[in-house]
Design a protein around this motif. Structure first.
Motif, mmCIF file in Angstrom:
data_model
loop_
_atom_site.group_PDB
_atom_site.id
_atom_site.type_symbol
_atom_site.label_atom_id
_atom_site.label_comp_id
_atom_site.label_asym_id
_atom_site.label_seq_id
_atom_site.Cartn_x
_atom_site.Cartn_y
_atom_site.Cartn_z
ATOM 1 N N UNK A 118 35.787 50.895 35.506
ATOM 2 C CA UNK A 118 35.138 49.939 34.604
ATOM 3 C C UNK A 118 36.161 49.099 33.846
ATOM 4 N N UNK A 119 37.347 49.665 33.629
ATOM 5 C CA UNK A 119 38.392 48.928 32.924
ATOM 6 C C UNK A 119 39.115 47.923 33.817
ATOM 7 N N UNK A 120 38.937 48.018 35.124
ATOM 8 C CA UNK A 120 39.574 47.116 36.071
ATOM 9 C C UNK A 120 38.588 46.015 36.427
ATOM 10 N N UNK A 121 38.999 44.787 36.251
ATOM 11 C CA UNK A 121 38.092 43.657 36.455
ATOM 12 C C UNK A 121 38.531 42.804 37.642
ATOM 13 N N UNK A 122 37.556 42.329 38.392
ATOM 14 C CA UNK A 122 37.803 41.390 39.485
ATOM 15 C C UNK A 122 38.072 40.021 38.869
ATOM 16 N N UNK A 123 39.232 39.459 39.169
ATOM 17 C CA UNK A 123 39.610 38.152 38.645
ATOM 18 C C UNK A 123 39.422 37.115 39.750
ATOM 19 N N UNK A 124 38.319 36.407 39.682
ATOM 20 C CA UNK A 124 38.014 35.408 40.718
ATOM 21 C C UNK A 124 38.958 34.211 40.650
ATOM 22 N N UNK A 125 39.749 34.083 39.577
ATOM 23 C CA UNK A 125 40.669 32.953 39.433
ATOM 24 C C UNK A 125 42.110 33.299 39.801
ATOM 25 N N UNK A 126 42.359 34.519 40.257
ATOM 26 C CA UNK A 126 43.727 34.897 40.636
ATOM 27 C C UNK A 126 44.099 34.198 41.942
ATOM 28 N N UNK A 127 45.377 34.266 42.301
ATOM 29 C CA UNK A 127 45.836 33.596 43.525
ATOM 30 C C UNK A 127 45.664 34.460 44.777
ATOM 31 N N UNK A 128 44.995 35.593 44.658
ATOM 32 C CA UNK A 128 44.710 36.404 45.843
ATOM 33 C C UNK A 128 43.550 35.778 46.611
ATOM 34 N N UNK A 129 43.434 36.124 47.890
ATOM 35 C CA UNK A 129 42.328 35.625 48.700
ATOM 36 C C UNK A 129 41.147 36.567 48.567
ATOM 37 N N UNK A 130 39.971 35.991 48.546
ATOM 38 C CA UNK A 130 38.745 36.784 48.400
ATOM 39 C C UNK A 130 37.722 36.294 49.402
ATOM 40 N N UNK A 131 36.929 37.217 49.899
ATOM 41 C CA UNK A 131 35.870 36.855 50.837
ATOM 42 C C UNK A 131 34.658 37.723 50.582
#
Length: 171
Positions: free
Chosen positions: A45-58
């Motif tokens: 719960x303390x770890x958040x998905x950062x949709x604005x990071x420079x990693x690729x997401x799908x």
């Protein structure tokens, strides 16, 4: 000699009082009290998905044949992402016991846990570890796997959740 006796009597009396006080305080402690357990921390719960990071997401879909085992899944994807319409994902940073071929202790439990979380998820996103997709020796996408349990809920990192629940080891 009387002075010496009085001094010795005072010392013995003082020691007796100290011993009685120690016995009293020892008797006052609750021997049946359980030691306090440390507070549970939900690291997922303390770890958040950062949709604005420079990693690729799908965003991916859980399909009929998606489930493999605790740390590997096959997902359906848009053909623009992969011409086959499917990706094989190997979860980063976690290694669960085997549950296919060679069956290891806790392998089936890890496998069921993964299947339960992803088959009921509202949404699933795989994420690269860097600015490009990396693959293992078997051609699987090395991925962080995030799932949204219900619409509007925070995404949870399945990789970390497997570790937090004792169903895998860090790799």
């Amino acid at each position: 000699m009387n002075a010496m006796k009085n001094k010795l009597l005072r010392i013995v009396s003082l020691l007796l009082v100290v011993c009685m006080m120690a016995a009293f305080f020892a008797a006052c402690t609750d021997k049946d009290a359980k030691p306090k357990e440390p507070a549970h921390v939900d690291y997922v719960a303390e770890t958040k998905l950062d949709m604005n990071s420079n990693t690729l997401k799908q965003e991916v879909q859980w399909g009929k044949f998606s489930h493999v085992d605790g740390d590997t899944s096959h997902f359906e994807v848009p053909r623009e992402f992969d011409a086959t319409g499917k990706v094989k994902a190997r979860y980063l940073a976690v290694n669960t016991p085997e549950s296919t071929g060679q069956i290891q202790e806790w392998g089936k439990a890890a496998s069921r846990f993964t299947q339960e979380k992803l088959s009921t998820a509202h949404s699933i996103i795989i994420e690269s570890d860097g600015e490009k997709w990396e693959f293992d020796g078997n051609g699987r996408y090395l991925s962080w796997v995030w799932y949204q349990p219900t619409a509007g809920a925070e995404y949870r990192c399945l990789n970390i959740e497997l570790l937090q629940n004792g169903l895998g080891v860090g790799s």
